[in-house]
Design a protein around this motif. Sequence first.
Motif, PDB file in Angstrom:
ATOM      1  N   PHE A  27       0.894  -1.124  -0.068  1.00  0.00           N
ATOM      2  CA  PHE A  27       0.082   0.074   0.167  1.00  0.00           C
ATOM      3  C   PHE A  27       0.756   1.347   0.028  1.00  0.00           C
ATOM      4  CE2 PHE A  27       0.397   1.398   4.622  1.00  0.00           C
ATOM      5  CZ  PHE A  27       1.075   0.339   5.029  1.00  0.00           C
ATOM      6  N   THR A  28       0.152   2.402  -0.118  1.00  0.00           N
ATOM      7  CA  THR A  28       0.996   3.747  -0.254  1.00  0.00           C
ATOM      8  C   THR A  28       1.440   3.943   1.171  1.00  0.00           C
ATOM      9  OG1 THR A  28      -0.092   4.462  -2.138  1.00  0.00           O
ATOM     10  CG2 THR A  28       1.251   5.860  -1.396  1.00  0.00           C
ATOM     11  N   ASN A  32      -0.130   7.111   4.507  1.00  0.00           N
ATOM     12  CA  ASN A  32      -1.169   6.705   5.647  1.00  0.00           C
ATOM     13  C   ASN A  32      -0.315   6.774   6.904  1.00  0.00           C
ATOM     14  OD1 ASN A  32      -3.637   4.811   4.647  1.00  0.00           O
ATOM     15  ND2 ASN A  32      -1.683   4.703   3.155  1.00  0.00           N
ATOM     16  N   THR A  52       0.982  10.303  12.280  1.00  0.00           N
ATOM     17  CA  THR A  52       0.352  10.548  10.913  1.00  0.00           C
ATOM     18  C   THR A  52       1.311  10.212   9.733  1.00  0.00           C
ATOM     19  OG1 THR A  52       1.141  12.685  11.306  1.00  0.00           O
ATOM     20  CG2 THR A  52      -1.132  12.299  12.016  1.00  0.00           C
ATOM     21  N   HIS A  53       0.915  10.544   8.455  1.00  0.00           N
ATOM     22  CA  HIS A  53       1.588   9.898   7.462  1.00  0.00           C
ATOM     23  C   HIS A  53       2.849  10.816   7.372  1.00  0.00           C
ATOM     24  CE1 HIS A  53      -0.907  13.384   5.900  1.00  0.00           C
ATOM     25  NE2 HIS A  53      -0.230  13.384   4.788  1.00  0.00           N
ATOM     26  N   ASN A  74       9.738   7.400   5.766  1.00  0.00           N
ATOM     27  CA  ASN A  74       8.819   7.088   4.455  1.00  0.00           C
ATOM     28  C   ASN A  74       9.639   6.719   3.259  1.00  0.00           C
ATOM     29  OD1 ASN A  74       6.553   7.734   5.795  1.00  0.00           O
ATOM     30  ND2 ASN A  74       6.371   9.620   4.984  1.00  0.00           N
ATOM     31  N   ALA A  98      -1.469   0.029   9.518  1.00  0.00           N
ATOM     32  CA  ALA A  98      -1.549   1.375   9.066  1.00  0.00           C
ATOM     33  C   ALA A  98      -2.958   1.663   9.748  1.00  0.00           C
ATOM     34  CB  ALA A  98      -2.006   1.185   7.389  1.00  0.00           C
ATOM     35  N   GLY A  99      -3.334   3.256   9.727  1.00  0.00           N
ATOM     36  CA  GLY A  99      -4.474   3.671  10.202  1.00  0.00           C
ATOM     37  C   GLY A  99      -3.907   4.378  11.662  1.00  0.00           C
ATOM     38  N   TYR A 100      -4.726   5.299  12.111  1.00  0.00           N
ATOM     39  CA  TYR A 100      -4.700   6.151  13.088  1.00  0.00           C
ATOM     40  C   TYR A 100      -5.503   5.678  14.218  1.00  0.00           C
ATOM     41  CZ  TYR A 100      -3.145  10.492  15.641  1.00  0.00           C
ATOM     42  OH  TYR A 100      -2.503  11.251  16.309  1.00  0.00           O
ATOM     43  N   LEU A 104      -6.121  -0.230   9.514  1.00  0.00           N
ATOM     44  CA  LEU A 104      -6.579  -0.010   7.962  1.00  0.00           C
ATOM     45  C   LEU A 104      -6.675  -1.453   7.641  1.00  0.00           C
ATOM     46  CD1 LEU A 104      -7.496   2.157   6.123  1.00  0.00           C
ATOM     47  CD2 LEU A 104      -5.297   2.348   5.419  1.00  0.00           C
TER      48      LEU A 104
END
Length: 119
Positions: A27-28, A32, A52-53, A74, A98-100, A104
């Motif tokens: 995934f990107t 994310n 955060t991303h 990153n 992933a996810g906050y 995700l």
Amino acid sequence: QVQFVESGGGLVQPGGSLTLSCAASGFTFSANAMSWYHQAPGKERDLIARITHTGHSIHYFDSTKGRFTISRDNSKNTVYLQMNSLEPEDTGMYYCNAGYNNPLFPGDWGQGTQVTVSS
């Protein structure tokens, strides 16, 4: 295919330190938020730190405040968890996703990395 590969766990004495890594793919990553979760023996998986991303916003949950540091690279699709002043209660499996607020990819957990804090 989404994949998370956690590493860096081990056996450490109380008060010791470890740095966990999580390499993500499928995934990107840079778009994310990322989170670390802790699952103590016999208990549910708990969210303990998130970033955060961009890395500009970070949040820690009570048990880890002041002791753990989450960061990300990153360019390497990797998120880190620096763990200091480890306590026996930190023992368990550590996972990233992933996810906050919620994972995700709840169906794509990695194998995790085991942390044991014991004298």
